[in-house]
Design an enzyme around this catalytic site. Structure first.
Site, short mmCIF file in Angstrom:
data_model
loop_
_atom_site.label_atom_id
_atom_site.label_comp_id
_atom_site.label_asym_id
_atom_site.label_seq_id
_atom_site.Cartn_x
_atom_site.Cartn_y
_atom_site.Cartn_z
N THR A 9 -10.23 1.90 -18.86
CA THR A 9 -9.58 1.25 -17.73
C THR A 9 -10.66 0.86 -16.73
O THR A 9 -11.82 1.21 -16.89
CB THR A 9 -8.58 2.20 -17.03
OG1 THR A 9 -9.32 3.29 -16.44
CG2 THR A 9 -7.56 2.77 -18.00
N ASP A 10 -10.25 0.14 -15.68
CA ASP A 10 -11.21 -0.22 -14.64
C ASP A 10 -11.85 1.03 -14.05
O ASP A 10 -13.03 1.06 -13.74
CB ASP A 10 -10.52 -1.02 -13.53
CG ASP A 10 -10.07 -2.39 -14.00
OD1 ASP A 10 -10.44 -2.78 -15.12
OD2 ASP A 10 -9.35 -3.07 -13.25
N ASN B 154 1.66 5.83 -10.29
CA ASN B 154 0.37 5.64 -10.96
C ASN B 154 -0.74 5.23 -10.00
O ASN B 154 -1.92 5.38 -10.34
CB ASN B 154 0.54 4.58 -12.06
CG ASN B 154 -0.79 4.08 -12.59
OD1 ASN B 154 -1.45 4.76 -13.36
ND2 ASN B 154 -1.19 2.88 -12.16
N LYS C 1 -4.41 15.83 -7.55
CA LYS C 1 -3.50 15.79 -8.69
C LYS C 1 -2.82 17.14 -8.92
O LYS C 1 -1.66 17.20 -9.34
CB LYS C 1 -4.25 15.34 -9.95
CG LYS C 1 -4.70 13.88 -9.93
CD LYS C 1 -3.52 12.92 -9.88
CE LYS C 1 -3.96 11.48 -10.08
NZ LYS C 1 -2.82 10.53 -10.05
N TYR D 55 -10.36 14.46 -6.33
CA TYR D 55 -9.36 13.87 -7.22
C TYR D 55 -8.52 14.95 -7.90
O TYR D 55 -7.29 14.89 -7.95
CB TYR D 55 -10.07 13.01 -8.26
CG TYR D 55 -9.21 12.50 -9.39
CD1 TYR D 55 -8.39 11.39 -9.22
CD2 TYR D 55 -9.22 13.13 -10.64
CE1 TYR D 55 -7.59 10.92 -10.26
CE2 TYR D 55 -8.44 12.67 -11.68
CZ TYR D 55 -7.62 11.55 -11.48
OH TYR D 55 -6.84 11.09 -12.51
N ASP E 18 0.88 -1.17 0.00
CA ASP E 18 0.00 0.00 0.00
C ASP E 18 0.91 1.21 0.00
O ASP E 18 1.65 1.44 0.97
CB ASP E 18 -0.89 -0.03 1.25
CG ASP E 18 -1.84 1.16 1.32
OD1 ASP E 18 -1.62 2.17 0.64
OD2 ASP E 18 -2.82 1.08 2.10
N VAL E 19 0.88 2.01 -1.07
CA VAL E 19 1.86 3.09 -1.20
C VAL E 19 1.66 4.19 -0.17
O VAL E 19 2.55 5.03 0.02
CB VAL E 19 1.86 3.69 -2.62
CG1 VAL E 19 2.32 2.66 -3.63
CG2 VAL E 19 0.50 4.28 -2.98
#
Length: 256
Positions: free
Chosen positions: A198-199, A91, A166, A162, A63-64
């Protein structure tokens, strides 16, 4: 002379699925050795490594947002490949669905939603960079590529949490570039829009994809594979004099 892609040890976070999967594949195709990081997607991460073959890919869970887990991952990668990680692709994404109708609006969004995104995007990147830099300094070479978004130039969907995270990651990209440049380490960002698919973008209605395609000069929604090409550029010798930059890869939809 900067190392070629085939000489690099590349960590791709969140590579168990989606965009990270495509980035890991692209680096492997260029001859790099790849660490496929995952948090929960163990089966697809291990399947990807098996497909890449020849012992050139290693799946590692971490887990980053946990600095101890990230440090252990970097140590395991170094032990496996017998050399430090040279290249980090940040990512990994905190759980998020790219469906504007399902997101909290201005009057309803809670700080906890922002906190989750900041921990995933900014704290996660900080952890991987700090864990990788000693090995990069040792070799006199390092590449960091952070994954951003075009939404802070073109906030057409209310992804408040989000997008803010970013934007903060872009600031970190530029301050880290200034700090680490003297050590031969470059730090850049590649920012995309909606990717097909993507997912994370699976919940996006087809009409939205068509609308975005119509608004681009290429009349096309960028694919994960096309996006991955730009990531490889920043890791390649051709970008050896480029740092602190943000490249928007979205078919020309947004002009940075």
């Amino acid at each position: 002379m900067s190392p070629t892609l085939s000489e690099q040890i590349v960590l791709v976070t969140g590579a168990g699925r989606g965009l990270g999967h495509a980035i890991a594949r692209a680096f492997a195709a260029a001859g790099a050795r790849v660490v496929v990081n995952y948090r929960a997607s163990r089966a697809p991460a291990e399947a990807l490594c098996a497909q890449l073959g020849d012992g050139r890919a290693l799946a590692l869970q971490a887990d980053v947002t946990d600095p101890a887990a990230v440090a252990a991952m970097l140590a395991a990668a170094r032990a496996h490949f017998r050399t430090p990680v040279t290249t980090v692709i940040n990512n990994a994404l905190a759980d998020f669905s790219f469906n504007g109708d399902a997101r909290s609006g201005a009057e309803a969004i809670a700080w906890e939603e922002f906190d989750a995104q900041f921990r995933g995007s900014v704290r996660g990147a900080l952890n991987t960079i700090q864990a990788a830099v000693p090995g990069m300094r040792e070799g006199g070479f390092g590449r960091v590529v952070n994954i951003g978004t075009n939404l802070f130039q073109n906030p057409v969907v209310p992804y408040h949490d989000y997008t803010a995270a970013k934007a903060a990651l872009l600031s970190l990209t530029r301050t880290m570039a200034a700090d680490l440049g003297p050590a031969g380490i470059t730090v850049n960002m590649v920012s995309g829009g909606l990717l097909r698919s993507t997912d994370a973008s699976a919940a996006t209605p087809e009409a939205i994809f068509d609308l975005i395609a119509a608004g681009t000069p290429l009349r096309h929604v960028t694919t994960p594979e096309e996006f991955a090409d730009a990531v490889l550029f920043f890791a390649s010798p051709w970008a050896r004099a480029v740092t602190g930059q943000n490249l928007v890869v979205d078919g020309g939809l947004v002009k940075d």
